[in-house]
Design an enzyme around this catalytic site. Sequence first.
Site, mmCIF file in Angstrom:
data_model
loop_
_atom_site.group_PDB
_atom_site.id
_atom_site.type_symbol
_atom_site.label_atom_id
_atom_site.label_comp_id
_atom_site.label_asym_id
_atom_site.label_seq_id
_atom_site.Cartn_x
_atom_site.Cartn_y
_atom_site.Cartn_z
ATOM 1 N N LYS B 19 0.889 -1.168 0.000
ATOM 2 C CA LYS B 19 0.000 0.000 0.000
ATOM 3 C C LYS B 19 0.929 1.220 0.000
ATOM 4 O O LYS B 19 1.443 1.612 1.041
ATOM 5 C CB LYS B 19 -0.884 -0.005 1.252
ATOM 6 C CG LYS B 19 -2.201 0.765 1.116
ATOM 7 C CD LYS B 19 -2.072 2.229 0.809
ATOM 8 C CE LYS B 19 -1.702 3.065 2.022
ATOM 9 N NZ LYS B 19 -1.585 4.531 1.667
ATOM 10 N N GLU B 95 9.592 1.491 10.611
ATOM 11 C CA GLU B 95 10.708 2.385 10.326
ATOM 12 C C GLU B 95 10.119 3.792 10.326
ATOM 13 O O GLU B 95 9.399 4.171 9.414
ATOM 14 C CB GLU B 95 11.340 2.028 8.984
ATOM 15 C CG GLU B 95 12.806 2.400 8.910
ATOM 16 C CD GLU B 95 13.029 3.711 8.223
ATOM 17 O OE1 GLU B 95 13.198 4.711 8.962
ATOM 18 O OE2 GLU B 95 13.001 3.759 7.006
ATOM 19 N N CYS B 132 14.337 10.333 6.648
ATOM 20 C CA CYS B 132 14.131 10.083 8.071
ATOM 21 C C CYS B 132 15.449 10.102 8.838
ATOM 22 O O CYS B 132 15.481 10.426 10.010
ATOM 23 C CB CYS B 132 13.381 8.778 8.292
ATOM 24 S SG CYS B 132 14.050 7.423 7.350
ATOM 25 N N GLU B 233 10.373 16.143 14.377
ATOM 26 C CA GLU B 233 10.923 15.973 13.041
ATOM 27 C C GLU B 233 10.239 16.950 12.079
ATOM 28 O O GLU B 233 9.021 16.982 11.987
ATOM 29 C CB GLU B 233 10.674 14.534 12.583
ATOM 30 C CG GLU B 233 11.291 14.217 11.245
ATOM 31 C CD GLU B 233 11.079 12.756 10.839
ATOM 32 O OE1 GLU B 233 9.995 12.208 11.113
ATOM 33 O OE2 GLU B 233 11.999 12.188 10.236
#
Lengths: 171, 330
Positions: B19, B95, B132, B233
């Site tokens: 997906k 992750e 990331c 972040e």
Amino acid sequence: MNLEQASQLTHAQWQQMAADLKNTASTGLFIGGKFVDAVKGGTFDNINPVDGSLINRCAAGTEEDINRAVAIAKASFKSGEWSRAAPRERMTVMYKWAELIEENGAELSLMDTLDMGKPITDMVDVDLPMCIETVQYFAECIDKVTGTVTATEYDVMSTVLREPIGVVGCI
Amino acid sequence: MALWKISPSLAAGNCTILKPASQSPLSCNLVAELFVQAGGPAGALQVVNGRGSEAGQALARHMDVSKISFTGSTEVGKLMHIYAGESNMKKVSLECGGKGPQIFCEDLQGELLDRGVETAINGIFFNMGEVCSAGSRLIVHEKIYDEFVAKFIEKGKDAYICGDPLDPSVNLGPLIDHGSQARVLGMIETARSEGGRVEFGGTAPAGPLEKGAYVVPTMITGVQNNDHLAQYEAFGPVVAVIKVKDDDEAIEVANNSIYGLQGSVWTDNYRRAMRYVREIECGTFLVNSFEEGDMTQPFGGYKQSGNAKDKCFESLLSYTNSKAAWFRLN
């Protein structure tokens, strides 16, 4: 178009390819080896972040589509056509897959640049080579997976086998 | 990035359903089509695009799915554990985000300092900072702070220029969508209000690019580690610079984060470097380097950066089950 050819393209050539791709890219759900519409017929707008314009409309899958895909995946797993294939057979497919990704490197790069705004040069020089290396690396690993036979009394043989898990979803 | 997940899953013999992120639906479709062209069974790799809250959640809650491998925000990553717990206890591999610390020690000078500055510029601005493992917190010893900041401004200000990403000479495109642009610009404003100083950038570009989701590369100094920009972040081209007095404070600041994905230290002193390697809580740590590695190295987080290990042989094994088979022979 492969990556070597892609690295030679000019801005104008990429723009022409982008105009064509909007009409030719597959926008369905890829279920059972075919591109299909969502069960409920829904779509979502695929937007280019460069200017907010519409690239195309893509099928929007829902629970019904997931159920359809999982049923096919489960049947495939039980059939053993992939899950029980000899490691070398899976390796052959994955090496061929890596080759085809390289041969379609320009199209794949362009798709992500249009969808995400990532510079085309980074796609061609960094992302696609890494994708290809990833597929090749895991292809190389397939027949390096081993189980163990552990120490036991004389009348026992104790082994540990490694098996695939089943249906895996990646999001 | 999807290939980091589907390649080991397929290599291990699993039937895999992808997906994709709803902002990037096209390339995954072609990748899956090519797998079937290469001779892969149609049931072994399928792609279902759609919204995360619908298709993604349905996949994670499905009773016949045995593992979910998720890449994305820490917030949604936590939902995956809930979905697994409320359905069939499927394995969950995550992750998620990062707030990568890069530490620059007081002994740095000359060529190594210059290389550190250049690496730091690429470590945050490459791919618009939408990485990331980006080095988004620069933790700099006070003895070299002024020199470091001056060099970063000089070399970093014009290193990445916004433009049309289809132009092969352009190295900085827009963010992935306009929502991300609004989030990043909002974080810059919050940093300003908390006392951060915008050394360069801090805006969306005006003129012909104004319709795009662009953010100009941004450097903010005078950031405290408990400020919003140091704790959350940005997933954009925004770097926070934090001044520390010594190694003890640098380690404390680096580890004061819910994340632990990638970090680095820059120093000419190997004992100092080894101390940082041992002390910093993160899955990948580099000495005098950043964003390097190869397929054999695990890529994955400590803490709320997630529990997955991508790349590496261990990743392939994580897509298998071990079965004990005991034979009584007498």
